[in-house]
Design an enzyme around this catalytic site. Structure first.
Site, PDB file in Angstrom:
ATOM      1  N   HIS A  30       0.985  -1.261  -0.002  1.00 23.02           N
ATOM      2  CA  HIS A  30       0.204   0.010   0.078  1.00 23.02           C
ATOM      3  C   HIS A  30       1.019   1.283   0.035  1.00 23.02           C
ATOM      4  CE1 HIS A  30      -3.276   2.812   1.389  1.00 23.02           C
ATOM      5  NE2 HIS A  30      -2.196   3.259   1.865  1.00 23.02           N
ATOM      6  N   GLU A  31       2.065   1.272   0.993  1.00 21.51           N
ATOM      7  CA  GLU A  31       2.857   2.425   1.102  1.00 21.51           C
ATOM      8  C   GLU A  31       3.589   2.568  -0.388  1.00 21.51           C
ATOM      9  OE1 GLU A  31       2.270   4.532   3.246  1.00 21.51           O
ATOM     10  OE2 GLU A  31       1.060   3.278   4.387  1.00 21.51           O
ATOM     11  N   HIS A  78       1.527   4.462  -2.743  1.00 22.08           N
ATOM     12  CA  HIS A  78       1.409   5.985  -2.711  1.00 22.08           C
ATOM     13  C   HIS A  78       2.851   6.520  -3.292  1.00 22.08           C
ATOM     14  CE1 HIS A  78      -1.696   6.479  -0.034  1.00 22.08           C
ATOM     15  NE2 HIS A  78      -1.261   5.918   1.020  1.00 22.08           N
ATOM     16  N   GLU A 124      -5.855   6.961  -1.137  1.00 22.49           N
ATOM     17  CA  GLU A 124      -5.947   5.825  -0.065  1.00 22.49           C
ATOM     18  C   GLU A 124      -6.346   4.574  -1.132  1.00 22.49           C
ATOM     19  OE1 GLU A 124      -4.099   5.456   2.363  1.00 22.49           O
ATOM     20  OE2 GLU A 124      -3.643   7.524   2.221  1.00 22.49           O
TER      21      GLU A 124
END
Ligand SMILES: [Zn+2]
Length: 418
Positions: A276-277, A280, A355
Protein backbone atom coordinates in the site's frame (compact mmCIF):
# COMPACT_ATOMS: atom_id res chain seq x y z
CA UNK A 1 -13.48 45.51 20.54
CA UNK A 2 -13.39 43.63 23.85
CA UNK A 3 -17.18 43.43 23.90
CA UNK A 4 -17.06 41.94 20.41
CA UNK A 5 -14.61 39.34 21.65
CA UNK A 6 -16.88 38.26 24.50
CA UNK A 7 -19.78 38.08 22.06
CA UNK A 8 -17.77 35.75 19.85
CA UNK A 9 -16.65 33.81 22.91
CA UNK A 10 -20.26 33.16 23.93
CA UNK A 11 -21.04 31.95 20.41
CA UNK A 12 -18.03 29.65 20.69
CA UNK A 13 -19.28 28.23 24.00
CA UNK A 14 -22.73 27.61 22.51
CA UNK A 15 -21.08 25.91 19.55
CA UNK A 16 -18.83 23.82 21.80
CA UNK A 17 -21.76 22.64 23.93
CA UNK A 18 -24.06 21.81 21.02
CA UNK A 19 -21.29 20.20 18.96
CA UNK A 20 -20.19 17.98 21.86
CA UNK A 21 -23.78 17.03 22.61
CA UNK A 22 -24.28 16.11 18.97
CA UNK A 23 -21.05 14.12 18.71
CA UNK A 24 -21.65 12.25 21.97
CA UNK A 25 -25.23 11.31 21.17
CA UNK A 26 -25.19 10.84 17.39
CA UNK A 27 -25.66 7.26 16.26
CA UNK A 28 -24.49 6.17 12.86
CA UNK A 29 -26.08 2.79 12.34
CA UNK A 30 -24.24 0.52 9.96
CA UNK A 31 -26.08 0.52 6.60
CA UNK A 32 -28.20 -2.61 6.23
CA UNK A 33 -26.10 -4.18 3.48
CA UNK A 34 -22.95 -4.17 5.64
CA UNK A 35 -24.54 -5.88 8.65
CA UNK A 36 -23.03 -9.30 9.29
CA UNK A 37 -20.39 -8.89 6.54
CA UNK A 38 -16.69 -8.77 7.31
CA UNK A 39 -16.93 -4.95 7.21
CA UNK A 40 -19.29 -5.07 10.22
CA UNK A 41 -17.20 -4.27 13.34
CA UNK A 42 -19.24 -6.71 15.43
CA UNK A 43 -17.83 -9.59 13.35
CA UNK A 44 -14.22 -8.78 14.22
CA UNK A 45 -14.40 -6.87 17.51
CA UNK A 46 -15.77 -8.24 20.76
CA UNK A 47 -18.46 -6.25 22.55
CA UNK A 48 -15.95 -4.51 24.84
CA UNK A 49 -13.63 -3.48 22.00
CA UNK A 50 -16.61 -2.18 20.07
CA UNK A 51 -17.82 -0.07 23.02
CA UNK A 52 -14.31 1.22 23.73
CA UNK A 53 -13.68 2.19 20.10
CA UNK A 54 -17.02 3.96 19.92
CA UNK A 55 -16.37 5.95 23.13
CA UNK A 56 -12.76 6.72 22.25
CA UNK A 57 -13.72 8.00 18.80
CA UNK A 58 -16.40 10.22 20.32
CA UNK A 59 -13.86 11.81 22.66
CA UNK A 60 -11.39 12.33 19.87
CA UNK A 61 -14.01 13.94 17.64
CA UNK A 62 -15.20 16.25 20.41
CA UNK A 63 -11.64 17.32 21.20
CA UNK A 64 -10.96 17.98 17.50
CA UNK A 65 -14.06 20.09 16.89
CA UNK A 66 -13.66 22.10 20.10
CA UNK A 67 -9.95 22.66 19.63
CA UNK A 68 -10.14 23.93 16.07
CA UNK A 69 -12.05 27.23 16.57
CA UNK A 70 -10.16 27.67 19.84
CA UNK A 71 -7.09 28.54 17.77
CA UNK A 72 -9.07 31.30 16.01
CA UNK A 73 -10.25 32.55 19.39
CA UNK A 74 -6.65 32.90 20.57
CA UNK A 75 -5.78 35.07 17.55
CA UNK A 76 -8.80 37.28 18.21
CA UNK A 77 -7.96 37.51 21.90
CA UNK A 78 -4.34 38.62 21.40
CA UNK A 79 -5.54 41.25 18.90
CA UNK A 80 -8.60 42.58 20.70
CA UNK A 81 -6.92 42.76 24.10
CA UNK A 82 -3.74 44.38 22.76
CA UNK A 83 -1.42 41.50 23.66
CA UNK A 84 -0.02 41.16 20.17
CA UNK A 85 0.61 44.92 20.07
CA UNK A 86 2.27 44.72 23.50
CA UNK A 87 4.53 41.82 22.41
CA UNK A 88 5.53 43.78 19.31
CA UNK A 89 6.29 46.92 21.36
CA UNK A 90 8.38 45.02 23.91
CA UNK A 91 10.36 43.32 21.15
CA UNK A 92 11.08 46.69 19.54
CA UNK A 93 12.17 48.21 22.84
CA UNK A 94 14.48 45.34 23.79
CA UNK A 95 16.32 44.74 20.52
CA UNK A 96 17.18 46.85 17.48
CA UNK A 97 17.44 44.37 14.64
CA UNK A 98 14.22 43.42 12.93
CA UNK A 99 14.95 39.70 12.68
CA UNK A 100 15.75 39.46 16.40
CA UNK A 101 12.58 41.42 17.16
CA UNK A 102 10.63 38.87 15.15
CA UNK A 103 12.21 36.00 17.11
CA UNK A 104 11.25 37.61 20.42
CA UNK A 105 7.71 38.41 19.23
CA UNK A 106 7.14 34.85 17.99
CA UNK A 107 8.45 33.35 21.24
CA UNK A 108 6.10 35.57 23.27
CA UNK A 109 3.09 34.82 21.06
CA UNK A 110 3.84 31.09 20.90
CA UNK A 111 4.38 30.86 24.66
CA UNK A 112 1.03 32.53 25.29
CA UNK A 113 -0.84 30.20 22.95
CA UNK A 114 1.08 27.17 24.25
CA UNK A 115 -0.04 27.93 27.79
CA UNK A 116 -3.71 28.47 26.93
CA UNK A 117 -3.89 25.35 24.74
CA UNK A 118 -1.99 23.19 27.24
CA UNK A 119 -5.08 22.01 29.18
CA UNK A 120 -6.82 20.71 26.06
CA UNK A 121 -3.60 19.09 24.77
CA UNK A 122 -3.01 17.46 28.11
CA UNK A 123 -6.60 16.30 28.26
CA UNK A 124 -6.29 14.78 24.79
CA UNK A 125 -3.17 12.90 25.96
CA UNK A 126 -4.87 11.56 29.09
CA UNK A 127 -7.89 10.36 27.07
CA UNK A 128 -5.58 8.51 24.71
CA UNK A 129 -3.79 7.00 27.70
CA UNK A 130 -6.98 6.03 29.46
CA UNK A 131 -8.08 4.03 26.42
CA UNK A 132 -4.68 2.35 26.18
CA UNK A 133 -3.73 3.83 22.81
CA UNK A 134 -0.96 6.09 24.07
CA UNK A 135 1.43 4.42 26.51
CA UNK A 136 3.81 7.35 26.55
CA UNK A 137 5.16 8.48 29.92
CA UNK A 138 4.33 12.08 30.89
CA UNK A 139 7.97 13.14 30.74
CA UNK A 140 8.39 11.80 27.22
CA UNK A 141 5.11 13.40 26.12
CA UNK A 142 6.20 16.72 27.60
CA UNK A 143 9.52 16.48 25.78
CA UNK A 144 7.65 15.99 22.47
CA UNK A 145 5.47 19.02 23.26
CA UNK A 146 8.53 21.20 23.81
CA UNK A 147 10.20 19.95 20.62
CA UNK A 148 7.03 20.84 18.69
CA UNK A 149 6.99 24.26 20.33
CA UNK A 150 10.51 25.07 19.12
CA UNK A 151 10.12 23.55 15.66
CA UNK A 152 6.95 25.58 15.09
CA UNK A 153 8.48 28.72 16.60
CA UNK A 154 11.49 28.52 14.25
CA UNK A 155 9.29 28.01 11.18
CA UNK A 156 6.89 30.78 12.25
CA UNK A 157 9.77 33.21 12.87
CA UNK A 158 11.06 32.74 9.32
CA UNK A 159 7.57 32.97 7.82
CA UNK A 160 6.64 36.04 9.88
CA UNK A 161 9.89 37.86 9.15
CA UNK A 162 9.71 37.25 5.41
CA UNK A 163 6.00 38.10 5.09
CA UNK A 164 6.33 41.37 7.01
CA UNK A 165 9.43 42.31 5.04
CA UNK A 166 7.64 41.68 1.73
CA UNK A 167 4.53 43.54 2.91
CA UNK A 168 6.62 46.62 3.73
CA UNK A 169 8.41 46.53 0.35
CA UNK A 170 5.51 45.38 -1.90
CA UNK A 171 2.31 46.34 -0.08
CA UNK A 172 0.06 45.56 -3.07
CA UNK A 173 1.56 42.36 -4.46
CA UNK A 174 2.96 40.85 -1.26
CA UNK A 175 0.78 37.78 -1.58
CA UNK A 176 2.38 36.90 -4.93
CA UNK A 177 5.99 37.23 -3.76
CA UNK A 178 5.15 35.36 -0.60
CA UNK A 179 3.67 32.59 -2.71
CA UNK A 180 6.79 32.46 -4.92
CA UNK A 181 9.05 32.15 -1.89
CA UNK A 182 6.73 29.62 -0.23
CA UNK A 183 7.49 27.09 -2.99
CA UNK A 184 11.22 26.56 -2.27
CA UNK A 185 10.52 26.87 1.46
CA UNK A 186 7.87 24.11 1.39
CA UNK A 187 10.18 21.91 -0.72
CA UNK A 188 12.96 22.51 1.77
CA UNK A 189 10.76 21.62 4.75
CA UNK A 190 9.58 18.43 3.02
CA UNK A 191 13.18 17.56 2.22
CA UNK A 192 14.46 17.94 5.78
CA UNK A 193 11.33 16.49 7.46
CA UNK A 194 12.49 12.82 7.51
CA UNK A 195 16.14 13.54 8.29
CA UNK A 196 16.02 16.58 10.57
CA UNK A 197 12.56 17.06 12.09
CA UNK A 198 11.19 13.50 12.54
CA UNK A 199 14.37 12.16 14.24
CA UNK A 200 13.84 14.77 16.98
CA UNK A 201 10.85 12.69 18.10
CA UNK A 202 11.61 9.09 17.12
CA UNK A 203 14.43 6.72 16.29
CA UNK A 204 14.70 5.49 12.68
CA UNK A 205 16.71 2.48 11.48
CA UNK A 206 16.82 -0.37 8.96
CA UNK A 207 14.23 -3.10 9.58
CA UNK A 208 15.40 -5.18 12.55
CA UNK A 209 13.75 -8.48 11.64
CA UNK A 210 16.16 -9.52 8.89
CA UNK A 211 13.95 -12.32 7.54
CA UNK A 212 11.01 -9.95 7.20
CA UNK A 213 13.29 -7.29 5.76
CA UNK A 214 14.25 -9.64 2.92
CA UNK A 215 10.57 -10.21 2.04
CA UNK A 216 9.83 -6.47 2.19
CA UNK A 217 12.82 -5.57 0.04
CA UNK A 218 11.90 -8.25 -2.47
CA UNK A 219 8.49 -6.62 -2.79
CA UNK A 220 10.10 -3.17 -3.02
CA UNK A 221 12.29 -4.42 -5.83
CA UNK A 222 9.19 -5.35 -7.84
CA UNK A 223 8.09 -1.70 -7.75
CA UNK A 224 11.63 -0.40 -8.38
CA UNK A 225 11.94 1.13 -4.94
CA UNK A 226 15.58 1.11 -3.70
CA UNK A 227 16.24 -0.84 -0.50
CA UNK A 228 17.69 2.16 1.31
CA UNK A 229 14.29 3.85 1.12
CA UNK A 230 12.63 1.53 3.66
CA UNK A 231 12.84 2.38 7.37
CA UNK A 232 11.50 1.15 10.67
CA UNK A 233 10.64 3.63 13.45
CA UNK A 234 10.55 2.97 17.16
CA UNK A 235 6.99 3.72 18.34
CA UNK A 236 6.39 0.80 20.72
CA UNK A 237 7.20 2.80 23.86
CA UNK A 238 4.75 5.54 22.87
CA UNK A 239 1.68 3.94 21.32
CA UNK A 240 -0.27 0.75 20.75
CA UNK A 241 -1.62 1.92 17.39
CA UNK A 242 -0.27 0.60 14.06
CA UNK A 243 0.81 2.70 11.11
CA UNK A 244 3.10 3.17 8.12
CA UNK A 245 3.65 6.16 5.85
CA UNK A 246 5.55 7.70 2.96
CA UNK A 247 7.46 10.92 3.63
CA UNK A 248 10.14 13.21 2.25
CA UNK A 249 11.03 14.35 -1.23
CA UNK A 250 13.83 13.69 -3.74
CA UNK A 251 16.72 11.75 -2.25
CA UNK A 252 14.98 11.80 1.15
CA UNK A 253 11.76 10.17 -0.08
CA UNK A 254 11.17 7.07 2.03
CA UNK A 255 8.71 4.51 3.36
CA UNK A 256 8.50 4.24 7.14
CA UNK A 257 6.93 1.30 8.99
CA UNK A 258 6.10 1.62 12.70
CA UNK A 259 7.68 -1.17 14.75
CA UNK A 260 4.24 -1.84 16.27
CA UNK A 261 3.00 -2.71 12.76
CA UNK A 262 5.89 -5.11 12.18
CA UNK A 263 5.39 -6.72 15.60
CA UNK A 264 1.66 -7.26 15.57
CA UNK A 265 0.85 -8.10 11.96
CA UNK A 266 1.79 -11.41 10.37
CA UNK A 267 4.03 -11.57 7.32
CA UNK A 268 1.26 -11.38 4.69
CA UNK A 269 -0.36 -8.42 6.45
CA UNK A 270 2.94 -6.53 6.73
CA UNK A 271 3.49 -7.12 3.03
CA UNK A 272 0.05 -5.71 2.24
CA UNK A 273 0.80 -2.57 4.29
CA UNK A 274 4.15 -2.26 2.56
CA UNK A 275 2.55 -2.70 -0.87
CA UNK A 276 0.00 0.00 0.00
CA UNK A 277 2.79 2.45 0.93
CA UNK A 278 4.65 1.48 -2.22
CA UNK A 279 1.49 2.44 -4.07
CA UNK A 280 1.70 5.97 -2.63
CA UNK A 281 5.39 6.07 -3.55
CA UNK A 282 5.04 4.67 -7.05
CA UNK A 283 1.91 6.64 -7.97
CA UNK A 284 3.65 9.90 -6.93
CA UNK A 285 0.99 10.84 -4.42
CA UNK A 286 3.32 13.05 -2.42
CA UNK A 287 4.51 15.22 -5.35
CA UNK A 288 0.91 15.42 -6.61
CA UNK A 289 -0.31 16.61 -3.21
CA UNK A 290 2.53 19.11 -3.17
CA UNK A 291 1.51 20.55 -6.54
CA UNK A 292 -2.08 20.77 -5.29
CA UNK A 293 -0.90 22.54 -2.17
CA UNK A 294 1.14 25.07 -4.15
CA UNK A 295 -1.82 25.78 -6.45
CA UNK A 296 -4.17 26.14 -3.47
CA UNK A 297 -1.79 28.48 -1.67
CA UNK A 298 -1.71 30.73 -4.74
CA UNK A 299 -5.46 31.29 -4.34
CA UNK A 300 -5.26 31.19 -0.54
CA UNK A 301 -2.62 33.90 -0.26
CA UNK A 302 -4.44 36.12 -2.76
CA UNK A 303 -7.67 35.84 -0.76
CA UNK A 304 -5.71 36.39 2.47
CA UNK A 305 -4.21 39.63 1.13
CA UNK A 306 -7.70 40.91 0.19
CA UNK A 307 -9.20 40.13 3.61
CA UNK A 308 -6.08 41.47 5.31
CA UNK A 309 -6.44 44.84 3.57
CA UNK A 310 -10.14 45.03 4.43
CA UNK A 311 -9.49 44.27 8.11
CA UNK A 312 -6.55 46.70 8.44
CA UNK A 313 -8.44 49.47 6.62
CA UNK A 314 -11.55 49.10 8.75
CA UNK A 315 -10.21 48.06 12.14
CA UNK A 316 -6.48 48.94 12.01
CA UNK A 317 -6.92 52.14 14.01
CA UNK A 318 -9.11 50.58 16.68
CA UNK A 319 -6.79 47.60 17.00
CA UNK A 320 -3.71 49.87 16.86
CA UNK A 321 -2.02 47.65 14.26
CA UNK A 322 -0.30 48.77 11.08
CA UNK A 323 -0.26 47.02 7.72
CA UNK A 324 3.45 46.09 7.85
CA UNK A 325 3.91 45.66 11.60
CA UNK A 326 4.48 42.27 13.19
CA UNK A 327 1.64 43.02 15.65
CA UNK A 328 -0.79 42.34 12.78
CA UNK A 329 0.59 38.82 12.24
CA UNK A 330 -2.30 37.09 14.09
CA UNK A 331 -4.71 38.57 11.50
CA UNK A 332 -2.82 36.82 8.69
CA UNK A 333 -2.55 33.58 10.69
CA UNK A 334 -6.27 33.72 11.47
CA UNK A 335 -7.26 34.15 7.81
CA UNK A 336 -4.89 31.39 6.68
CA UNK A 337 -6.21 29.02 9.34
CA UNK A 338 -9.84 29.73 8.40
CA UNK A 339 -9.08 29.17 4.71
CA UNK A 340 -7.25 25.92 5.31
CA UNK A 341 -10.16 24.73 7.42
CA UNK A 342 -12.57 25.65 4.61
CA UNK A 343 -10.39 23.71 2.15
CA UNK A 344 -10.01 20.64 4.38
CA UNK A 345 -13.08 18.78 3.00
CA UNK A 346 -11.50 18.99 -0.46
CA UNK A 347 -7.99 18.00 0.60
CA UNK A 348 -9.39 15.14 2.71
CA UNK A 349 -11.47 13.89 -0.22
CA UNK A 350 -8.40 13.89 -2.48
CA UNK A 351 -6.43 12.07 0.19
CA UNK A 352 -9.20 9.44 0.53
CA UNK A 353 -9.18 8.90 -3.25
CA UNK A 354 -5.39 8.33 -3.08
CA UNK A 355 -5.91 5.78 -0.30
CA UNK A 356 -8.25 3.79 -2.52
CA UNK A 357 -5.70 3.96 -5.32
CA UNK A 358 -2.93 2.70 -3.02
CA UNK A 359 -5.20 -0.10 -1.78
CA UNK A 360 -5.89 -1.22 -5.36
CA UNK A 361 -2.18 -0.99 -6.18
CA UNK A 362 -1.45 -3.23 -3.17
CA UNK A 363 -4.01 -5.82 -4.27
CA UNK A 364 -2.53 -5.84 -7.79
CA UNK A 365 0.90 -6.42 -6.30
CA UNK A 366 0.14 -8.94 -3.54
CA UNK A 367 -3.04 -10.54 -4.88
CA UNK A 368 -3.98 -11.17 -1.28
CA UNK A 369 -7.33 -9.54 -0.36
CA UNK A 370 -7.66 -11.79 2.71
CA UNK A 371 -4.48 -10.32 4.18
CA UNK A 372 -5.78 -6.84 3.32
CA UNK A 373 -9.07 -7.37 5.15
CA UNK A 374 -7.28 -8.97 8.12
CA UNK A 375 -4.96 -5.93 8.24
CA UNK A 376 -7.90 -3.50 8.32
CA UNK A 377 -9.49 -5.54 11.10
CA UNK A 378 -6.32 -5.39 13.18
CA UNK A 379 -5.74 -1.67 12.46
CA UNK A 380 -9.26 -0.92 13.68
CA UNK A 381 -8.99 -3.05 16.82
CA UNK A 382 -5.50 -1.93 17.85
CA UNK A 383 -6.19 1.75 17.16
CA UNK A 384 -9.81 1.66 18.46
CA UNK A 385 -10.86 3.45 15.30
CA UNK A 386 -14.41 4.29 14.37
CA UNK A 387 -15.20 1.97 11.50
CA UNK A 388 -18.30 3.92 10.48
CA UNK A 389 -18.01 7.61 11.55
CA UNK A 390 -20.72 10.32 11.35
CA UNK A 391 -20.67 12.17 8.00
CA UNK A 392 -19.41 15.48 9.41
CA UNK A 393 -16.46 13.67 11.01
CA UNK A 394 -15.65 11.92 7.76
CA UNK A 395 -15.75 15.19 5.80
CA UNK A 396 -13.52 17.18 8.13
CA UNK A 397 -11.28 14.58 9.74
CA UNK A 398 -10.90 11.50 7.57
CA UNK A 399 -7.83 11.55 5.35
CA UNK A 400 -8.45 7.79 4.98
CA UNK A 401 -11.76 6.21 3.99
CA UNK A 402 -13.67 4.70 6.93
CA UNK A 403 -12.77 1.01 7.39
CA UNK A 404 -16.26 -0.16 6.37
CA UNK A 405 -15.74 1.42 2.95
CA UNK A 406 -12.12 0.31 2.63
CA UNK A 407 -12.87 -3.34 3.37
CA UNK A 408 -15.82 -3.37 0.94
CA UNK A 409 -13.75 -1.61 -1.71
CA UNK A 410 -10.93 -4.17 -1.43
CA UNK A 411 -13.35 -7.08 -1.81
CA UNK A 412 -15.17 -5.56 -4.74
CA UNK A 413 -11.95 -4.64 -6.49
CA UNK A 414 -10.37 -8.06 -6.06
CA UNK A 415 -13.53 -9.62 -7.53
CA UNK A 416 -13.07 -7.57 -10.72
CA UNK A 417 -9.41 -8.61 -11.05
CA UNK A 418 -10.00 -12.33 -10.61
ZN1 LIG B 1 -2.15 5.19 2.64
Amino acid sequence: MRKLFWGIFIIYLLYAVSMSTYLFTVNTPLPEHYVGTEADPLTFMDEEQYQLSSQFSKWRNVIYFINLPFEWLIYLFVLFFGLSQLFARWSEQVIRFRFLQTILYVILLSTFSWIVTFPINYFSYTVSKKYGISIQAFQSWMKDQLITFWVEAIILTIVAYVIMLIISKRPKKWWFYTWLLSIPFTLFLMFIQPVVIDPLYHEFYQIKDKELEQEILLLAKEADIPADRVYEVNMADKTNALNAYVTGIGSNLRIVLWDTTLERLNKEEVLFVMAHEMGHYDLNHLPLLLIGMIAASFVGLYVTSKFYSIIINNFGKQLKVKYDNIAALPIILLILSLLSFAASPVSNAISRAYEYQADRYAIDLTNDPDAAVATFHKLSVEGLSDVNPPTIVKIFRYTHPPMVERITHIREYSKTTE
